[in-house]
Design an enzyme around this catalytic site. Structure first.
Site, mmCIF file in Angstrom:
data_model
loop_
_atom_site.group_PDB
_atom_site.id
_atom_site.type_symbol
_atom_site.label_atom_id
_atom_site.label_comp_id
_atom_site.label_asym_id
_atom_site.label_seq_id
_atom_site.Cartn_x
_atom_site.Cartn_y
_atom_site.Cartn_z
ATOM 1 N N VAL A 175 44.291 48.920 65.565
ATOM 2 C CA VAL A 175 45.465 49.774 65.738
ATOM 3 C C VAL A 175 45.054 51.213 65.958
ATOM 4 O O VAL A 175 45.537 51.881 66.884
ATOM 5 C CB VAL A 175 46.402 49.661 64.514
ATOM 6 N N ASP A 195 36.761 56.979 59.037
ATOM 7 C CA ASP A 195 36.538 55.541 58.880
ATOM 8 C C ASP A 195 35.114 55.334 58.372
ATOM 9 O O ASP A 195 34.156 55.539 59.121
ATOM 10 C CB ASP A 195 36.741 54.804 60.205
ATOM 11 N N ALA A 255 50.457 51.107 57.681
ATOM 12 C CA ALA A 255 49.364 50.275 57.169
ATOM 13 C C ALA A 255 49.855 49.337 56.081
ATOM 14 O O ALA A 255 50.309 48.233 56.361
ATOM 15 C CB ALA A 255 48.239 51.166 56.662
ATOM 16 N N ARG A 256 49.803 49.781 54.837
ATOM 17 C CA ARG A 256 50.263 48.991 53.710
ATOM 18 C C ARG A 256 50.747 49.920 52.603
ATOM 19 O O ARG A 256 50.252 51.043 52.453
ATOM 20 C CB ARG A 256 49.124 48.110 53.136
ATOM 21 N N ASP A 280 56.669 53.008 57.371
ATOM 22 C CA ASP A 280 56.989 51.623 57.700
ATOM 23 C C ASP A 280 56.619 50.675 56.576
ATOM 24 O O ASP A 280 57.017 49.514 56.596
ATOM 25 C CB ASP A 280 56.243 51.210 58.984
ATOM 26 N N GLU A 285 59.035 45.920 49.227
ATOM 27 C CA GLU A 285 59.586 45.756 50.557
ATOM 28 C C GLU A 285 60.656 44.678 50.596
ATOM 29 O O GLU A 285 60.396 43.548 50.134
ATOM 30 C CB GLU A 285 58.453 45.412 51.538
ATOM 31 N N HIS A 304 58.743 47.676 57.339
ATOM 32 C CA HIS A 304 57.532 46.949 57.713
ATOM 33 C C HIS A 304 57.770 46.138 58.988
ATOM 34 O O HIS A 304 57.431 44.950 59.068
ATOM 35 C CB HIS A 304 57.076 46.036 56.577
ATOM 36 N N ALA A 306 56.786 47.518 62.114
ATOM 37 C CA ALA A 306 55.970 48.084 63.191
ATOM 38 C C ALA A 306 55.338 46.993 64.048
ATOM 39 O O ALA A 306 55.261 47.119 65.277
ATOM 40 C CB ALA A 306 54.883 48.993 62.617
#
Length: 359
Positions: A175, A195, A255-256, A280, A285, A304, A306
């Site tokens: 992504v 990263d 992401a999360r 998102d 959730e 969530h 996306a």
């Protein structure tokens, strides 16, 4: 006698796969159906133990949902669950995330974990860009004002161009690299990325400059979280990190939940430490309607979704089915979450099917 022996061999060669309630796309069923040696069982969230126990006991593979709050905890792949599935060899998530899987427990049990990373990358990247545009143009605020009848002066909702701005991407995988490409090529944005798994040269090939997380937060006009949730990223973005961001900057995450601290984000928005957010993913959730972050006009919220497009779901179903068949054929699948388990998994697979997996 020969007929009985043949029937016995066929029975022993049956490969048992199960899922609970939901698959990402019907194409998964079509692809699996092409392999008659695979038996696919379906359980429901409320299936009684009398139905669940024999399926778990015999299963070789579990096609598990990635949706943490849509799958009962009793079906999450953790130590207690794995004890009920002694023949389980593979846990295959429905999406890129593995919130429903305790990877350490699976590794300890010799169970291979695979995901479908990349299957919804285009959809998620487009969602990130949509949030960047909506936040910079104040589209959410003007939408609210028009609907509430409080739009009196359009100049009060003056936006900003994003051309030449800086986006910081946390996680430059499937992504993140697509977000980088979109922002760089469409709007000539400067792309910074953090990263720990990629070196500077690789990140440069993906169109980003490698920086530390702190530097990324300090320099970015938009911060996009695109890394997986694991022990290293859980709680990674909190009060200190929001405090490093510029006051005109926006925080975006597809992401999360649990990577960022929701209370700390609410405090940052309340004190105008940052200009807004696009969210998102959530700790729960979907979030309740009275969630503090849903009370801000400068927050764009989605549940969530996306990665929820027709094309992405079809990709996920295809990836999952094809990868599972590859693994059951004794080949090394391409999207392994816990590569350290491979030696133990190979031994268990060989004992079960009499075939030593390649790779």
């Amino acid at each position: 006698m020969a007929a009985i022996l043949e029937k016995s061999i066929v029975k022993e060669n049956v490969k048992r796969v199960f899922y609970v309630r939901f698959l990402n796309h019907p194409c998964y069923l079509d692809i699996i159906a092409q392999r008659p040696e695979i038996r696919l069982d379906k359980l429901e969230n409320d299936s009684p133990d009398t139905v669940t126990a024999p399926v778990l006991s015999a299963a070789h593979c579990y096609q598990i949902s990635s949706a943490r709050d849509e799958l009962p905890v009793k079906f999450h792949a953790h130590e207690e669950f794995l004890a009920r599935a002694p023949n389980l060899l593979i846990v295959s998530t429905g999406g890129a995330g593995f919130d429903t899987v305790n990877v350490k427990d699976c590794t300890n049990a010799g169970v291979l974990v695979v995901n479908q990373t990349g299957g919804n990358a285009d959809a998620v990247a487009a969602h990130v860009l949509a949030m960047v545009l909506m936040l910079s143009k104040q589209i959410i605020q003007t939408n609210h004002a028009l609907r509430k009848g409080t739009m009196h002066d359009r100049n009060a909702f003056m936006g900003k161009d994003i051309n030449g701005r800086t986006i910081g991407i946390v996680g430059l995988g499937n992504v993140g690299r697509r977000v980088a490409k979109l922002c760089r090529t469409l709007f000539d944005m400067q792309v910074l990325a953090c990263d720990p798994y990629l070196d500077e040269a690789t990140m440069a090939e993906r169109g980003a400059a490698k920086v530390t997380l702190d530097e990324l937060l300090r320099r970015s006009d938009f911060v996009s979280i695109n890394c997986p949730l694991d022990d290293s990223s859980r709680g990674m973005i909190g009060a200190r990190q929001f405090g490093l961001m510029q006051k005109h900057a926006y925080f975006i995450t597809t992401a999360r939940g649990f990577i960022h601290d929701e209370n700390a984000l609410a405090d940052a928005l309340r004190s105008k430490q940052i200009a807004g957010a696009g969210l998102d993913v959530w700790a729960k959730e979907p979030p309740p309607a009275d969630h503090p972050l849903l009370q801000f006009d400068n927050v764009i919220a989605s549940p969530h979704t996306a990665g929820v497009t027709q094309e992405a779901r079809a990709n996920m179903g295809k990836f999952a089915a094809e990868q599972l068949i590859m693994a059951l054929d004794g080949k090394r699948p391409p999207r392994i979450v816990n590569p350290d388990v491979w030696p133990a998994y190979v031994k268990r697979f060989e004992r079960t099917f009499g075939i030593r997996p390649e790779g």
